[in-house]
Design an enzyme around this catalytic site. Structure first.
Site, mmCIF file in Angstrom:
data_model
loop_
_atom_site.group_PDB
_atom_site.id
_atom_site.type_symbol
_atom_site.label_atom_id
_atom_site.label_comp_id
_atom_site.label_asym_id
_atom_site.label_seq_id
_atom_site.Cartn_x
_atom_site.Cartn_y
_atom_site.Cartn_z
ATOM 1 N N SER A 126 0.847 -1.183 0.000
ATOM 2 C CA SER A 126 0.000 0.000 0.000
ATOM 3 C C SER A 126 0.882 1.233 0.000
ATOM 4 O O SER A 126 1.938 1.256 0.643
ATOM 5 C CB SER A 126 -0.912 -0.003 1.234
ATOM 6 O OG SER A 126 -1.488 1.275 1.434
ATOM 7 N N ARG A 141 -21.980 -7.844 -46.979
ATOM 8 C CA ARG A 141 -20.858 -7.177 -46.304
ATOM 9 C C ARG A 141 -21.433 -6.136 -45.364
ATOM 10 O O ARG A 141 -22.398 -5.447 -45.692
ATOM 11 C CB ARG A 141 -19.917 -6.503 -47.324
ATOM 12 C CG ARG A 141 -19.263 -7.452 -48.311
ATOM 13 C CD ARG A 141 -18.193 -8.325 -47.676
ATOM 14 N NE ARG A 141 -16.962 -7.605 -47.487
ATOM 15 C CZ ARG A 141 -16.053 -7.443 -48.442
ATOM 16 N NH1 ARG A 141 -16.252 -7.923 -49.654
ATOM 17 N NH2 ARG A 141 -14.948 -6.795 -48.197
#
Length: 444
Positions: A275, A314
């Protein structure tokens, strides 16, 4: 991919698979193989192949220039084919006429993706194997390690850590099977030409397709899949499933790492889990990555499902939406698998703390067993009411439930000290946990 956080959430070998240089390489492998197969079929001159193959080296191309051209062209295959053709032309003007013969941009990009899928799956395989091996070892080591089973985050009946690990292994095996199936289904040759008919090759299309697939080491699709993306979506779902299963394992371990629980710990390493403010902290790291990946994966996978209804032959944007999503899912899956393998191989298990935590509830998890033992004599409803009242007394007075029951005439009339002690022995309240473990290990 962020250079700063990429190593936390990804994995270098799979990150490399989806790096721009490798993406170009996969597309160029298609172009080189296409030329060779077409020459063998007599569609293009044999003399064209050496010049085309020599130009299919991704290191010959400037990614920055291709990126700028892609912005204008709408996909990376168009500028790549132009650059490839120009390079071939410089070596052999005649050969340049036969670059990309009969193919379309999507053939190049999708087949390149298929090659990357195979490569990424192979890169992930060692991590998946390590996870399975580590879980098997944990199951064998902790088959009889008692701990509290927890439902809705509260103590329920006793279980064993071995059974919990067996549950993890059973899930990861299923996820592995699903992922393998999805990879095999999705990684196929794409070769359809402009509108999926290979019309530019006249009647030679089918003669080219099979040897082209073989040359690239890919299965041949029954027909082009330009706007049919169900296998890509299924692969995304399988990746998300795999990540989610690892997220479940990570969440369980993180919960057991809590200070108040202290039953398991990620392997320690210098600079890991600290930490910036509290020197004493030993924070989860790998399990945090697993949880974060599991939170991100469903949204990514949902994009692949959202673009399934693609227009005609497409797509307008749907296909394009996949380009970054599927690589991101692979990166997350590989990163999660890498962290999971490291966690499980070095997992610290505090069996004594597990046993101590099991005793925190003063024997209350055994209330069900006592109720069932008294039911034949008292009736289930009366037995339930009696044990419920005794449980409330045990909680109020913070005394073991067995002590309360030993003072109850209705209990001791039917259960002596030995019978009560047996009912409060967690090793006798495991049901068929060992049998379930055997089933999972047998499936190995």
């Amino acid at each position: 991919m962020s250079e700063l956080t990429g190593r936390l959430f990804g994995e270098p070998t799979v990150d490399t698979v989806f790096a721009d240089r490798n993406r170009l390489g996969a597309m160029l492998r298609f172009e080189a193989a296409l030329a060779r197969v077409q020459a063998e079929a007599g569609l293009i001159p044999d003399e064209a192949v050496p010049a085309i193959a020599a130009a299919c080296d991704p290191d010959l191309y400037d990614i920055g220039q291709l990126a700028e051209a892609t912005r204008l062209a709408g996909n990376p295959a168009i500028p790549l084919v132009k650059a490839l053709t120009a390079r071939v032309k410089a070596a052999s003007p005649e050969a340049a006429r036969f670059v990309h013969w009969g193919a379309t941009s999507q053939d190049v990009i999708d087949t390149g993706l298929a090659l990357q899928i195979v490569e990424a799956d192979a890169a992930m395989a060692p991590f998946r194997a390590r996870i399975t091996a580590a879980l098997t070892t944990l199951i064998q080591t902790h088959r009889d390690t008692l701990m509290a089973g927890r439902t809705l985050l509260q103590h329920a009946l006793p279980t064993t850590f071995g059974l919990k690990c067996a549950g993890w292994l059973d899930s990861i095996r299923y996820a592995d099977q699903r992922l393998t199936q999805a990879v095999n289904a999705a990684a196929r040759l794409q070769f359809g030409g402009a509108a999926g008919t290979l019309a530019s090759l006249d009647d030679a299309g089918l003669r080219i397709s099979a040897p082209l697939a073989e040359a690239l080491g890919l299965p041949e699709a029954a027909l082009p899949w330009h706007a049919r993306r169900e296998r890509i979506a299924d692969l995304g779902a399988a990746l998300a499933l795999h990540i989610g299963v690892l997220g479940k394992i990570g969440r369980d371990i993180a919960l057991m790492m809590q200070t108040e629980v202290g039953e398991t710990f990620e392997p320690a390493a210098a600079g890991k889990g600290g930490s910036s403010a509290m020197p004493h902290k030993r924070n989860p790291v790998g399990t945090v990555v697993l949880a974060a990946a599991a939170a991100r994966a469903p949204g990514l996978a949902s994009t692949l499902f959202a673009v399934l209804p693609q227009e005609h032959e497409r797509a307008v944007g749907g296909w394009h939406a996949e380009w970054e999503v599927l690589p991101d899912l692979f990166r997350l899956a590989a990163g999660a698998a890498s962290h999971a393998a490291e966690i499980l191989e070095g997992l610290e298990v505090d069996a004594d703390r597990m046993r101590a935590n099991l005793d925190l509830t003063q024997g209350l998890p055994f209330a069900e067993g006592v109720t069932l033992a008294l039911a034949p004599a008292l009736g289930k409803a009366e037995a339930h009411a009696l044990i419920e009242a005794a449980s409330k007394t045990a909680v109020a007075e913070r005394r073991p439930l067995i002590e309360i029951l030993k003072s109850q005439p209705q209990v001791v009339a039917h259960l002596d000290d030995a019978a009560l002690s047996a009912l409060f022995d967690p090793s006798r309240r495991l049901g068929v946990a060992s049998g379930f473990i055997d089933r999972v290990l047998k499936d190995d």
